[in-house]
Design a protein around this motif. Structure first.
Motif, PDB file in Angstrom:
ATOM      1  N   ALA A 245      32.560  71.873  37.583  1.00  0.00           N
ATOM      2  CA  ALA A 245      33.188  71.934  38.908  1.00  0.00           C
ATOM      3  C   ALA A 245      32.320  71.258  39.956  1.00  0.00           C
ATOM      4  O   ALA A 245      32.818  70.522  40.824  1.00  0.00           O
ATOM      5  CB  ALA A 245      33.458  73.387  39.291  1.00  0.00           C
ATOM      6  N   LEU A 246      31.020  71.497  39.886  1.00  0.00           N
ATOM      7  CA  LEU A 246      30.111  70.913  40.871  1.00  0.00           C
ATOM      8  C   LEU A 246      30.081  69.391  40.761  1.00  0.00           C
ATOM      9  O   LEU A 246      30.017  68.681  41.763  1.00  0.00           O
ATOM     10  CB  LEU A 246      28.716  71.502  40.697  1.00  0.00           C
ATOM     11  CG  LEU A 246      28.585  73.002  41.017  1.00  0.00           C
ATOM     12  CD1 LEU A 246      27.223  73.524  40.588  1.00  0.00           C
ATOM     13  CD2 LEU A 246      28.809  73.252  42.504  1.00  0.00           C
ATOM     14  N   GLU A 247      30.127  68.891  39.528  1.00  0.00           N
ATOM     15  CA  GLU A 247      30.142  67.436  39.344  1.00  0.00           C
ATOM     16  C   GLU A 247      31.462  66.839  39.832  1.00  0.00           C
ATOM     17  O   GLU A 247      31.479  65.776  40.468  1.00  0.00           O
ATOM     18  CB  GLU A 247      29.910  67.109  37.868  1.00  0.00           C
ATOM     19  CG  GLU A 247      28.485  67.400  37.417  1.00  0.00           C
ATOM     20  CD  GLU A 247      28.277  67.157  35.933  1.00  0.00           C
ATOM     21  OE1 GLU A 247      27.121  66.927  35.537  1.00  0.00           O
ATOM     22  OE2 GLU A 247      29.262  67.212  35.168  1.00  0.00           O
ATOM     23  N   LEU A 280      34.186  75.609  53.102  1.00  0.00           N
ATOM     24  CA  LEU A 280      35.613  75.345  53.300  1.00  0.00           C
ATOM     25  C   LEU A 280      36.072  74.176  52.424  1.00  0.00           C
ATOM     26  O   LEU A 280      37.178  74.200  51.859  1.00  0.00           O
ATOM     27  CB  LEU A 280      35.897  75.042  54.772  1.00  0.00           C
ATOM     28  CG  LEU A 280      35.777  76.220  55.741  1.00  0.00           C
ATOM     29  CD1 LEU A 280      35.938  75.736  57.178  1.00  0.00           C
ATOM     30  CD2 LEU A 280      36.811  77.295  55.427  1.00  0.00           C
ATOM     31  N   ASP A 281      35.223  73.170  52.299  1.00  0.00           N
ATOM     32  CA  ASP A 281      35.545  72.045  51.419  1.00  0.00           C
ATOM     33  C   ASP A 281      35.664  72.516  49.971  1.00  0.00           C
ATOM     34  O   ASP A 281      36.543  72.054  49.218  1.00  0.00           O
ATOM     35  CB  ASP A 281      34.470  70.959  51.515  1.00  0.00           C
ATOM     36  CG  ASP A 281      34.549  70.157  52.803  1.00  0.00           C
ATOM     37  OD1 ASP A 281      35.548  70.288  53.535  1.00  0.00           O
ATOM     38  OD2 ASP A 281      33.587  69.407  53.084  1.00  0.00           O
ATOM     39  N   TYR A 282      34.774  73.417  49.574  1.00  0.00           N
ATOM     40  CA  TYR A 282      34.801  73.919  48.194  1.00  0.00           C
ATOM     41  C   TYR A 282      36.061  74.745  47.939  1.00  0.00           C
ATOM     42  O   TYR A 282      36.703  74.620  46.885  1.00  0.00           O
ATOM     43  CB  TYR A 282      33.546  74.737  47.898  1.00  0.00           C
ATOM     44  CG  TYR A 282      33.499  75.198  46.458  1.00  0.00           C
ATOM     45  CD1 TYR A 282      33.277  74.288  45.431  1.00  0.00           C
ATOM     46  CD2 TYR A 282      33.715  76.532  46.127  1.00  0.00           C
ATOM     47  CE1 TYR A 282      33.265  74.692  44.097  1.00  0.00           C
ATOM     48  CE2 TYR A 282      33.694  76.950  44.803  1.00  0.00           C
ATOM     49  CZ  TYR A 282      33.478  76.025  43.794  1.00  0.00           C
ATOM     50  OH  TYR A 282      33.470  76.426  42.482  1.00  0.00           O
ATOM     51  N   ILE A 283      36.429  75.597  48.904  1.00  0.00           N
ATOM     52  CA  ILE A 283      37.661  76.379  48.768  1.00  0.00           C
ATOM     53  C   ILE A 283      38.859  75.450  48.586  1.00  0.00           C
ATOM     54  O   ILE A 283      39.707  75.649  47.706  1.00  0.00           O
ATOM     55  CB  ILE A 283      37.861  77.288  50.001  1.00  0.00           C
ATOM     56  CG1 ILE A 283      36.867  78.445  49.986  1.00  0.00           C
ATOM     57  CG2 ILE A 283      39.286  77.830  50.053  1.00  0.00           C
ATOM     58  CD1 ILE A 283      36.942  79.336  51.215  1.00  0.00           C
ATOM     59  N   ASP A 284      38.936  74.429  49.413  1.00  0.00           N
ATOM     60  CA  ASP A 284      40.035  73.466  49.328  1.00  0.00           C
ATOM     61  C   ASP A 284      40.041  72.769  47.969  1.00  0.00           C
ATOM     62  O   ASP A 284      41.105  72.586  47.351  1.00  0.00           O
ATOM     63  CB  ASP A 284      39.901  72.441  50.455  1.00  0.00           C
ATOM     64  CG  ASP A 284      41.022  71.425  50.455  1.00  0.00           C
ATOM     65  OD1 ASP A 284      42.126  71.771  50.912  1.00  0.00           O
ATOM     66  OD2 ASP A 284      40.805  70.285  49.985  1.00  0.00           O
ATOM     67  N   PHE A 285      38.873  72.404  47.496  1.00  0.00           N
ATOM     68  CA  PHE A 285      38.731  71.727  46.203  1.00  0.00           C
ATOM     69  C   PHE A 285      39.239  72.612  45.059  1.00  0.00           C
ATOM     70  O   PHE A 285      40.007  72.154  44.195  1.00  0.00           O
ATOM     71  CB  PHE A 285      37.258  71.362  46.008  1.00  0.00           C
ATOM     72  CG  PHE A 285      36.882  70.963  44.618  1.00  0.00           C
ATOM     73  CD1 PHE A 285      37.220  69.706  44.122  1.00  0.00           C
ATOM     74  CD2 PHE A 285      36.169  71.838  43.806  1.00  0.00           C
ATOM     75  CE1 PHE A 285      36.853  69.341  42.832  1.00  0.00           C
ATOM     76  CE2 PHE A 285      35.808  71.468  42.524  1.00  0.00           C
ATOM     77  CZ  PHE A 285      36.148  70.219  42.036  1.00  0.00           C
ATOM     78  N   ILE A 286      38.837  73.877  45.057  1.00  0.00           N
ATOM     79  CA  ILE A 286      39.261  74.799  43.996  1.00  0.00           C
ATOM     80  C   ILE A 286      40.761  75.071  44.090  1.00  0.00           C
ATOM     81  O   ILE A 286      41.468  75.124  43.069  1.00  0.00           O
ATOM     82  CB  ILE A 286      38.466  76.115  44.074  1.00  0.00           C
ATOM     83  CG1 ILE A 286      36.995  75.862  43.718  1.00  0.00           C
ATOM     84  CG2 ILE A 286      39.060  77.175  43.149  1.00  0.00           C
ATOM     85  CD1 ILE A 286      36.765  75.387  42.294  1.00  0.00           C
ATOM     86  N   GLN A 287      41.276  75.236  45.300  1.00  0.00           N
ATOM     87  CA  GLN A 287      42.701  75.514  45.449  1.00  0.00           C
ATOM     88  C   GLN A 287      43.557  74.366  44.909  1.00  0.00           C
ATOM     89  O   GLN A 287      44.586  74.601  44.267  1.00  0.00           O
ATOM     90  CB  GLN A 287      43.035  75.776  46.914  1.00  0.00           C
ATOM     91  CG  GLN A 287      42.550  77.132  47.417  1.00  0.00           C
ATOM     92  CD  GLN A 287      42.931  77.380  48.859  1.00  0.00           C
ATOM     93  OE1 GLN A 287      43.534  76.536  49.510  1.00  0.00           O
ATOM     94  NE2 GLN A 287      42.557  78.541  49.371  1.00  0.00           N
ATOM     95  N   GLN A 288      43.146  73.138  45.171  1.00  0.00           N
ATOM     96  CA  GLN A 288      43.906  71.996  44.655  1.00  0.00           C
ATOM     97  C   GLN A 288      43.923  72.007  43.129  1.00  0.00           C
ATOM     98  O   GLN A 288      44.976  71.804  42.509  1.00  0.00           O
ATOM     99  CB  GLN A 288      43.289  70.688  45.148  1.00  0.00           C
ATOM    100  CG  GLN A 288      43.520  70.390  46.609  1.00  0.00           C
ATOM    101  CD  GLN A 288      43.073  68.985  46.962  1.00  0.00           C
ATOM    102  OE1 GLN A 288      43.598  68.004  46.448  1.00  0.00           O
ATOM    103  NE2 GLN A 288      42.088  68.881  47.841  1.00  0.00           N
TER     104      GLN A 288
END
Length: 720
Positions: A245-247, A280-288
């Motif tokens: 996920a981090l990559e 917030l960017d990470y939340i958006d990334f996971i939600q997508q």
């Protein structure tokens, strides 16, 4: 009169057929479900009812998980703080954690993915200065500064699903295998969950509704070395982290996250924290990612002519129903646990699904259903608090969960639920699809905005933190009040201003939290927009430490709007002369005794124009102030109660300059409320208490009459 039926889901279990049929009839149930730890036998599945089957996507598949342990779910954790006394420090980073739940990730290079931080300075310690001792699960740090504190942020595998662990321990499941959660971002796991679902659907033709419990990533629930809850955040994204996920995040967003972006000094980005842009960017990334993957599963379910239902809990991270991507999933229904009016509104207000369902409390587990305890007490409290919200926005269905055999042993409870289910259907049949009367439009302003609609922190298993006392109290009061509520963020205001239809803005919470806003109040664009809006006629209600951030001689950044500020000890040399209380104020008209909860101390009026409504122990706890054409109201704290609900309602109408409209549909008794439905020309008078109440009722046409309501009674009336 024929008994009403339908819209109720009954939990059942093996070898409980006759009792299930009896309770189906008594409670009017038209659906049957299993629960975590129970199964439905074939005879029960053949009953005339919709069959819900619990389905676990990324747990309860140990045969697969054991073959691919490298694809176990991961999370970042932080060690305890350790003080260096010499130039070398050894940190046993697993100390305090439950080693049956987690194990360190040594498969990926700790020098790349871990982080050691000098917490006295905030500086990251170079990987050249520390080594990992895998045998001792410790980190040895060289060249440390004596008397500085240090922590290790480490990547771990989660080898036991937290919900199954909780249920396992609570119900003493003995040698039942521990569910190993695996990560659908990994190739084998991703392929497996889709192929297995296809096969499972073929093997379960009697299932009508696939009740996903839930999908991929569990909210953050970490246990301590005693097997007790150590850290719980119903909104926590920590268990969605992995090297993969981090990559992928770095590739998509153009920068790399640090471990610190997740562990957040040990706060783990709890809901109380003002979220960083990286988080917030990470939340958006996971939600997508989650929305895309979940849609594939939902499509598979639909291809088999079954409904897809999501449980709003457990592994729900990434499927936030008020997020930007939920509507793209195509979910048929959402079901969630109802603990009060606020949690009911979380579920009932979800857009874009065919129906919503609430699982009412108590759960049929032995921690409530045991000899000598009366589960009716909890059930009654749960129903009455939730019912207020139900009158504003009804769920489509209700139900219960757990071991039906336990509940069956308590006849008084069975009788009570029969009354609840009948009353629910009466409410639903009267008001479903109609818009209730709305007196005001209220916007709750915080750092999260619509993403956290009706949501505070929702601690697992219904506990409330005192830290959210006032904010939770505000939402609970609003959940059943005749007002329309929206949730807006600071960015919403800065980018778009205040929505045109908003009468009142509420900002509530403790200083520094996401609810109050913390450093977001440094932004002069925000304060200028809000000052102008109030000056032109808007109303602003601040509760607790609203707009709190100390700069330029102000603590409350909208002190001039509220008419009060907080003494921090810096202006003690300046006399505060303004302590005269305004008698018989509109806001306090129904108050017998003030209850500000933990309250706030050292609040003082700015000048003689501030209307001080309550002053005691050397401080102001309730006040109002005119600002241009608008008004500000300050309340020192608002734990939920019927009295404080009325206090808040009066404050809202006063701040909006609409005092004369409050009694259009109104009950004088604070334990009672009136809910009107103009589209169908009906109104309901409800008693929210367990005692008989007498109240004056205003019926919307200017008429007033006295009504006596029995304990918890609802009276329905028609009007023309």
């Amino acid at each position: 009169m024929k008994k009403s039926t339908g819209r109720v889901t009954l939990p059942s279990q093996q070898n409980f057929l006759q009792e299930t049929k009896e309770l189906m009839e008594r409670w009017g149930a038209d659906a049957i479900r299993d629960s975590d730890g129970t199964k439905l036998d074939d005879e029960i599945k053949q009953l005339d009812a919709k069959i819900y089957t619990t389905y676990f996507v990324a747990r309860n598949h140990n045969d697969f998980a054991k073959q691919h342990l490298e694809e176990m779910q991961q999370l970042y954790l932080m060690s305890q703080f350790y003080t260096a006394t010499e130039t070398t420090l050894e940190i046993p980073f697993l100390k305090g954690y439950f080693e049956e739940q987690i194990e360190p990730d040594y498969m990926h290079d700790p020098k790349v993915w871990w982080e050691v931080i000098d917490r006295s300075t905030g500086e990251v310690v170079s990987p050249d200065h520390w080594q990992v001792n895998e045998e001792k699960n410790s980190v040895i740090i060289k060249q440390v500064l004596p008397w500085h504190e240090y922590t290790v942020s480490f990547l771990a595998y989660m080898k036991w699903d937290p919900t199954q662990m909780y249920n396992h321990i609570t119900n003493d499941w003995g040698d039942t295998p521990h569910d190993i959660p695996f990560d659908v971002r990994q190739p084998h796991s991703n392929k497996y969950v889709k192929e297995y679902l296809q096969q499972w659907l073929k093997e379960n033709p009697d299932t009508d509704v696939v009740r996903f419990t839930t999908f991929f990533y569990h909210f953050t629930l970490i246990f301590n070395d005693l097997g007790k809850e150590k850290f719980v955040d119903w909104f926590g994204y920590g268990a969605s982290v992995s090297v993969a996920a981090l990559e992928a995040f770095a590739k998509e967003k153009g920068y790399r996250l640090r471990p610190e972006d997740i562990v957040d000094k040990g706060y783990y980005n709890s809901t109380f924290r003002v979220p960083s842009q990286a988080y917030l960017d990470y939340i958006d990334f996971i939600q997508q990612f989650v929305a895309k993957e979940v849609k594939e599963l939902v499509d598979i379910v639909h291809d088999h002519n079954k409904e897809a239902m999501m449980f709003l809990g457990d592994n729900w991270i990434g499927t936030e129903p008020y997020g930007n991507y939920f509507s793209s999933i195509g979910m048929d229904a959402v079901v969630g646990s109802v603990g009060d009016g606020t949690t009911l509104r979380i579920i009932a207000d979800i857009p874009g699904v065919k129906y919503t369902e609430g699982r009412f409390l108590p759960y049929f587990f032995p921690d409530t259903f045991y000899e000598g305890n009366d589960p009716v007490i909890e059930a009654n409290e749960n129903w009455l608090t939730a019912r207020r919200a139900l009158m504003r926005k009804p769920l489509d269905r209700i139900g219960y969960g757990g071991y039906l055999s336990l509940a069956y042993q308590f006849p008084k409870f069975v009788d009570y639920v029969e009354k609840v289910t009948d009353e629910f259907r009466e409410i639903y049949n009267n008001i479903h699809g109609t818009k209730p009367y709305i007196g005001l439009k209220v916007a709750v302003l915080n750092a999260w905005g619509k993403l956290r609609t009706w949501q505070t922190h929702i601690v697992a298993h219904g506990k409330w933190y005192k830290k959210a006392y006032s904010y939770q109290g505000v939402l609970e009061a609003l959940s059943g009040s005749a007002v329309d509520v929206a949730f807006i963020s600071f960015d919403d205001v800065i980018d778009n201003g205040v929505p045109d239809d908003v009468d009142i803005i509420i900002n509530a919470g403790d200083a520094g939290t996401a609810f109050s806003g913390g450093e977001r109040w440094k932004d002069a664009r925000l304060t200028s927009i809000l000052r102008e809006w109030v000056y032109q006629g808007g109303g602003f209600v601040g509760i607790g430490e609203p707009t709190a951030y100390h700069q330029e001689g102000r603590y409350f950044q909208l002190a001039n709007v509220l008419g009060v500020d907080k003494e921090l000890g810096f202006s003690l040399s300046t006399n505060k002369y303004f302590i005269e209380v305004t008698e018989n104020h509109f806001i306090a008209e129904d108050v017998v005794a003030f209850d500000f909860g933990e309250s706030m101390e050292h609040i003082y009026a700015l000048n003689e124009a501030t209307e001080i409504i309550e002053y005691s122990n050397g401080g102001v706890h309730l006040a109002s102030s005119t600002f241009g054409k608008g008004r500000g109201v300050y309340i020192a704290g608002l734990p939920y109660s019927h009295e404080n609900t009325r206090l808040l309602l009066r404050a809202l109408y006063y701040a909006a300059h609409k005092e004369g409209e409050m009694k259009k549909w109104f009950a004088s008794n604070v334990h009672c409320e009136v809910h009107a439905y103009p589209e169908i020309k009906k109104y309901a008078i409800i008693n929210n208490s367990t005692e008989t109440q007498i109240t004056d009722v205003y019926d919307g046409t200017g008429n007033k009459r006295q009504v006596t309501l029995e304990a918890s009674e609802i009276v329905w009336e028609d009007y023309s």
